[in-house]
Write a protein that holds these residues in place. Structure first.
Motif, PDB file in Angstrom:
ATOM      1  N   GLY A 134      -4.765  48.431  78.731  1.00  0.00           N
ATOM      2  CA  GLY A 134      -5.263  47.600  77.641  1.00  0.00           C
ATOM      3  C   GLY A 134      -4.289  47.538  76.489  1.00  0.00           C
ATOM      4  N   SER A 135      -3.022  47.771  76.770  1.00  0.00           N
ATOM      5  CA  SER A 135      -1.998  47.676  75.728  1.00  0.00           C
ATOM      6  C   SER A 135      -1.413  46.271  75.746  1.00  0.00           C
ATOM      7  CB  SER A 135      -0.928  48.749  75.941  1.00  0.00           C
ATOM      8  OG  SER A 135       0.025  48.727  74.907  1.00  0.00           O
ATOM      9  N   LEU A 136      -0.237  46.072  76.273  1.00  0.00           N
ATOM     10  CA  LEU A 136       0.394  44.757  76.342  1.00  0.00           C
ATOM     11  C   LEU A 136      -0.210  43.981  77.504  1.00  0.00           C
ATOM     12  CD1 LEU A 136       2.671  42.940  75.174  1.00  0.00           C
ATOM     13  CD2 LEU A 136       4.201  43.970  76.883  1.00  0.00           C
ATOM     14  N   LEU A 137      -0.823  42.835  77.193  1.00  0.00           N
ATOM     15  CA  LEU A 137      -1.449  41.988  78.199  1.00  0.00           C
ATOM     16  C   LEU A 137      -0.655  40.697  78.340  1.00  0.00           C
ATOM     17  CD1 LEU A 137      -5.192  42.338  77.092  1.00  0.00           C
ATOM     18  CD2 LEU A 137      -3.800  43.930  78.447  1.00  0.00           C
ATOM     19  N   TYR A 138      -1.071  39.846  79.248  1.00  0.00           N
ATOM     20  CA  TYR A 138      -0.430  38.542  79.378  1.00  0.00           C
ATOM     21  C   TYR A 138      -0.788  37.694  78.161  1.00  0.00           C
ATOM     22  CZ  TYR A 138       0.197  39.761  84.330  1.00  0.00           C
ATOM     23  OH  TYR A 138       0.547  40.383  85.512  1.00  0.00           O
ATOM     24  N   GLY A 139       0.175  37.467  77.297  1.00  0.00           N
ATOM     25  CA  GLY A 139      -0.033  36.620  76.128  1.00  0.00           C
ATOM     26  C   GLY A 139      -0.911  37.220  75.063  1.00  0.00           C
ATOM     27  N   SER A 140      -1.230  38.493  75.152  1.00  0.00           N
ATOM     28  CA  SER A 140      -2.169  39.086  74.209  1.00  0.00           C
ATOM     29  C   SER A 140      -2.020  40.606  74.236  1.00  0.00           C
ATOM     30  CB  SER A 140      -3.604  38.670  74.558  1.00  0.00           C
ATOM     31  OG  SER A 140      -4.528  39.112  73.597  1.00  0.00           O
ATOM     32  N   VAL A 141      -3.016  41.276  73.661  1.00  0.00           N
ATOM     33  CA  VAL A 141      -3.134  42.729  73.722  1.00  0.00           C
ATOM     34  C   VAL A 141      -4.607  43.071  73.892  1.00  0.00           C
ATOM     35  CG1 VAL A 141      -1.099  43.223  72.294  1.00  0.00           C
ATOM     36  CG2 VAL A 141      -3.347  42.925  71.202  1.00  0.00           C
ATOM     37  N   GLY A 142      -4.873  44.321  74.233  1.00  0.00           N
ATOM     38  CA  GLY A 142      -6.250  44.782  74.261  1.00  0.00           C
ATOM     39  C   GLY A 142      -6.815  44.836  72.850  1.00  0.00           C
ATOM     40  N   ARG A 143      -8.085  44.531  72.717  1.00  0.00           N
ATOM     41  CA  ARG A 143      -8.668  44.480  71.381  1.00  0.00           C
ATOM     42  C   ARG A 143      -8.748  45.878  70.767  1.00  0.00           C
ATOM     43  NH1 ARG A 143     -14.111  41.349  71.867  1.00  0.00           N
ATOM     44  NH2 ARG A 143     -14.297  41.967  69.694  1.00  0.00           N
ATOM     45  N   PRO A 144      -8.543  45.977  69.447  1.00  0.00           N
ATOM     46  CA  PRO A 144      -8.461  47.277  68.787  1.00  0.00           C
ATOM     47  C   PRO A 144      -9.735  47.698  68.077  1.00  0.00           C
ATOM     48  CG  PRO A 144      -7.591  45.613  67.333  1.00  0.00           C
ATOM     49  CD  PRO A 144      -8.083  44.884  68.561  1.00  0.00           C
ATOM     50  N   ASP A 145     -10.827  46.972  68.269  1.00  0.00           N
ATOM     51  CA  ASP A 145     -12.025  47.204  67.454  1.00  0.00           C
ATOM     52  C   ASP A 145     -13.171  47.858  68.213  1.00  0.00           C
ATOM     53  OD1 ASP A 145     -12.219  44.871  68.995  1.00  0.00           O
ATOM     54  OD2 ASP A 145     -13.724  44.002  67.663  1.00  0.00           O
ATOM     55  N   LEU A 146     -12.944  48.282  69.452  1.00  0.00           N
ATOM     56  CA  LEU A 146     -14.052  48.784  70.258  1.00  0.00           C
ATOM     57  C   LEU A 146     -14.497  50.185  69.877  1.00  0.00           C
ATOM     58  CD1 LEU A 146     -13.065  47.456  73.797  1.00  0.00           C
ATOM     59  CD2 LEU A 146     -14.547  46.404  72.083  1.00  0.00           C
ATOM     60  N   LEU A 147     -13.701  50.890  69.090  1.00  0.00           N
ATOM     61  CA  LEU A 147     -14.098  52.232  68.650  1.00  0.00           C
ATOM     62  C   LEU A 147     -14.786  52.205  67.297  1.00  0.00           C
ATOM     63  CD1 LEU A 147     -11.031  54.380  69.775  1.00  0.00           C
ATOM     64  CD2 LEU A 147     -13.055  53.682  71.060  1.00  0.00           C
ATOM     65  N   GLY A 148     -15.061  51.012  66.778  1.00  0.00           N
ATOM     66  CA  GLY A 148     -15.794  50.890  65.525  1.00  0.00           C
ATOM     67  C   GLY A 148     -14.918  50.441  64.375  1.00  0.00           C
ATOM     68  N   PRO A 149     -15.533  49.843  63.358  1.00  0.00           N
ATOM     69  CA  PRO A 149     -14.775  49.279  62.241  1.00  0.00           C
ATOM     70  C   PRO A 149     -13.963  50.302  61.460  1.00  0.00           C
ATOM     71  CG  PRO A 149     -17.154  49.271  61.789  1.00  0.00           C
ATOM     72  CD  PRO A 149     -16.987  49.594  63.231  1.00  0.00           C
ATOM     73  N   ALA A 150     -14.379  51.559  61.474  1.00  0.00           N
ATOM     74  CA  ALA A 150     -13.634  52.576  60.722  1.00  0.00           C
ATOM     75  C   ALA A 150     -12.233  52.798  61.290  1.00  0.00           C
ATOM     76  CB  ALA A 150     -14.399  53.898  60.723  1.00  0.00           C
ATOM     77  N   HIS A 151     -12.035  52.446  62.574  1.00  0.00           N
ATOM     78  CA  HIS A 151     -10.748  52.691  63.227  1.00  0.00           C
ATOM     79  C   HIS A 151      -9.950  51.414  63.488  1.00  0.00           C
ATOM     80  CE1 HIS A 151     -12.079  56.777  63.832  1.00  0.00           C
ATOM     81  NE2 HIS A 151     -13.130  56.370  64.515  1.00  0.00           N
ATOM     82  N   THR A 152     -10.557  50.260  63.275  1.00  0.00           N
ATOM     83  CA  THR A 152      -9.924  49.012  63.705  1.00  0.00           C
ATOM     84  C   THR A 152      -8.577  48.777  63.047  1.00  0.00           C
ATOM     85  OG1 THR A 152     -12.068  48.001  64.185  1.00  0.00           O
ATOM     86  CG2 THR A 152     -10.206  46.519  63.853  1.00  0.00           C
ATOM     87  N   ASP A 153      -8.502  48.954  61.739  1.00  0.00           N
ATOM     88  CA  ASP A 153      -7.246  48.662  61.038  1.00  0.00           C
ATOM     89  C   ASP A 153      -6.126  49.571  61.535  1.00  0.00           C
ATOM     90  OD1 ASP A 153      -5.906  47.158  58.756  1.00  0.00           O
ATOM     91  OD2 ASP A 153      -5.513  49.236  58.164  1.00  0.00           O
ATOM     92  N   ASP A 154      -6.421  50.840  61.708  1.00  0.00           N
ATOM     93  CA  ASP A 154      -5.420  51.779  62.215  1.00  0.00           C
ATOM     94  C   ASP A 154      -4.986  51.383  63.618  1.00  0.00           C
ATOM     95  OD1 ASP A 154      -3.816  53.954  62.776  1.00  0.00           O
ATOM     96  OD2 ASP A 154      -5.425  55.428  62.763  1.00  0.00           O
ATOM     97  N   LEU A 155      -5.943  51.072  64.478  1.00  0.00           N
ATOM     98  CA  LEU A 155      -5.630  50.786  65.874  1.00  0.00           C
ATOM     99  C   LEU A 155      -4.864  49.480  66.043  1.00  0.00           C
ATOM    100  CD1 LEU A 155      -8.889  52.008  67.641  1.00  0.00           C
ATOM    101  CD2 LEU A 155      -6.595  52.965  67.918  1.00  0.00           C
TER     102      LEU A 155
END
Length: 463
Positions: A134-155
């Motif tokens: 779920g890191s580098l995808l075709y034309g995108s990346v894995g979403r960083p918000d699945l662990l909750g809003p407290a971690h989204t910006d960091d991720l």
């Protein structure tokens, strides 16, 4: 001989992989139904010796633990993942020999999760492929918000740097093999690509062509809701899921179906929406096998609710079971196959009309109707009917009372989710329900007031 074979799960939008040198094989991110992996290894006449997890998955229950036990393979999971089973701990920079000329190198690529790893396949010490999870995808990346809003910006920032780490360390010729990105809600955006290299992603992937803050801003602005069942996946995967039981559930007759419905259980009709609209048992819900069945059923069902499956054939029940175990719904309470007349017993079948946007354009001039849009917020933001009540399908169960009284015409992008919504409304007692079984892109051409970012009314729409 060296081969990488994808094992597609299109209904969840994921891929697993089996890679081998003609004798020995390793598997990356296997799905729960490991018989597919075992059958492929047997067809290739190779022995599976290693199983790798790129991360603790949020969108499906892994088959990694069960596959490792079934094959006697080493099960490689990040040493920093708090799992409750025995594994071979692996971390950044570790090199795992698989065969004489084939080895796997772990690279830390946090962003989708904090402990995410990518695995580089090296043949005769040269990198040839990277399994990026779920890191580098075709034309995108894995979403960083699945662990909750407290971690989204960091991720999201970590995701950016992880993608650049892969792109900077690997030659352009290295082939890219992500787990997500084929329709999975774990992907930040979707791509039509089916193959890529590090070099092609350097030229086209926003994470590698945008400045960091521009990438972060654009990615976060495009994120939408994800399925509610995701909340149950990481705990299940951290516990080491066993092999699923895919044997047939007990059979239910018409009387048993009535009782299950009366008890508040879910009885799900797996037929397509055309057949369901033409006649179904009152109170049953339509999640057709011809669409993203497991995703939407898992998203909507109150977790733990007993589930009965109705289908035309036993093979369709078996297909549904296979899809459900991938998201942790292991044993349906019962099943029935055949004809809805038999399922209803002495009761009458219910129906509801199907219509097009052209029909809606005509009807609204003659009588008042409620138009209900059950697409996600991100879809509606691209284009929507100006007059529509918007309640995303995943919110409908708790917001049924927000649907205005009257005749309800319900639509989505193509009709699949509209039929689910209509069945939910009918089961809640709404009788005047019409399914718009039509592509939303046709709405503007009928004269309906379609609003989009291009202006208050537009002749073009989003999907």
């Amino acid at each position: 001989m060296f081969r990488i074979l994808p094992i597609d799960t299109p209904t969840l939008g994921d891929r697993s992989y089996l890679a081998h040198d003609g004798r020995y094989a390793f598997v990356v991110d296997p799905q729960r139904d490991i018989d597919r992996v075992l059958d492929l290894a047997a067809a290739e006449n190779v022995t599976i010796t290693h199983v790798f997890e790129t991360h603790i998955h949020n969108d499906y229950v892994t088959g990694g633990y069960a596959l490792a036990r079934a094959t006697g393979s080493a099960y490689h999971v990040n040493a920093d993942d708090p799992v409750s089973f025995d594994r071979v701990p692996v971390g950044d920079g570790d090199v795992i020999p698989v065969a004489d000329a084939m080895q796997v190198r772990a690279i830390a690529t946090p962003g989708h999760t904090f402990t995410h790893l990518s695995y580089v396949l090296e043949v005769e010490d040269a990198p040839v492929a990277v399994f990026s999870g779920g890191s580098l995808l075709y034309g995108s990346v894995g979403r960083p918000d699945l662990l909750g809003p407290a971690h989204t910006d960091d991720l999201v920032h970590r995701q950016y740097h992880s993608a650049h780490r892969l792109a900077g360390r690997l030659p352009d010729s290295v082939e890219l093999y992500p787990t997500h990105g084929f329709g999975s809600f774990c992907s930040a955006t979707q791509s039509e690509a089916t193959a890529a290299t590090i070099g092609s992603e350097k030229r086209a992937n926003p994470v590698l062509t945008r400045a960091e803050q521009q990438f972060v801003t654009e990615l976060l602005a495009g994120l939408d809701a994800w399925p509610a069942y995701y909340a149950h996946m990481a705990p299940a995967n951290s516990a080491g899921p066993e092999s699923p039981d895919l044997s047939e559930p007990e059979r239910a007759d018409a009387g048993q179906l009535r009782k299950r419905l009366a008890d508040g259980e879910w009885v799900v009709d797996l037929r397509n929406r055309v057949a369901f609209a033409a006649g179904h048992v009152a109170g049953t819900l339509n999640f057709g096998l011809d669409g993203s069945f497991a995703t939407y059923l898992g998203w909507l069902i109150p977790w733990g609710t007993p589930l009965t499956l109705l289908a035309e054939t036993p093979e369709q029940v078996a297909q549904a079971q296979r899809e459900l175990v991938r998201i942790g719904i292991d044993r349906p309470a019962a099943n029935a196959t055949g004809d809805p007349v038999d399922w209803a017993g002495e009761g009458d079948l219910e129906t509801f009309p199907r219509a097009t946007f052209a029909d809606l354009a005509q009807v609204r001039h003659h009588r008042p109707v409620v138009v209900l849009d059950v697409r996600r917020d991100g879809e509606a933001a691209q284009a929507h009917l100006d007059e529509a009540v918007r309640i995303p399908l995943h919110d409908l169960l708790r917001r049924v009372d927000d649907v205005p009284d009257g005749e309800v015409w319900v639509h989505c992008a193509s009709g699949y989710r509209a039929s689910i919504a209509a069945s939910l409304l009918a089961a809640a007692g709404r009788r005047a329900v019409v399914v718009l079984d039509d592509d939303f892109t046709t709405a503007a051409s009928t004269g309906l007031p379609v609003r989009s970012p291009a202006g208050p009314e537009s002749t073009t729409t989003g999907t």
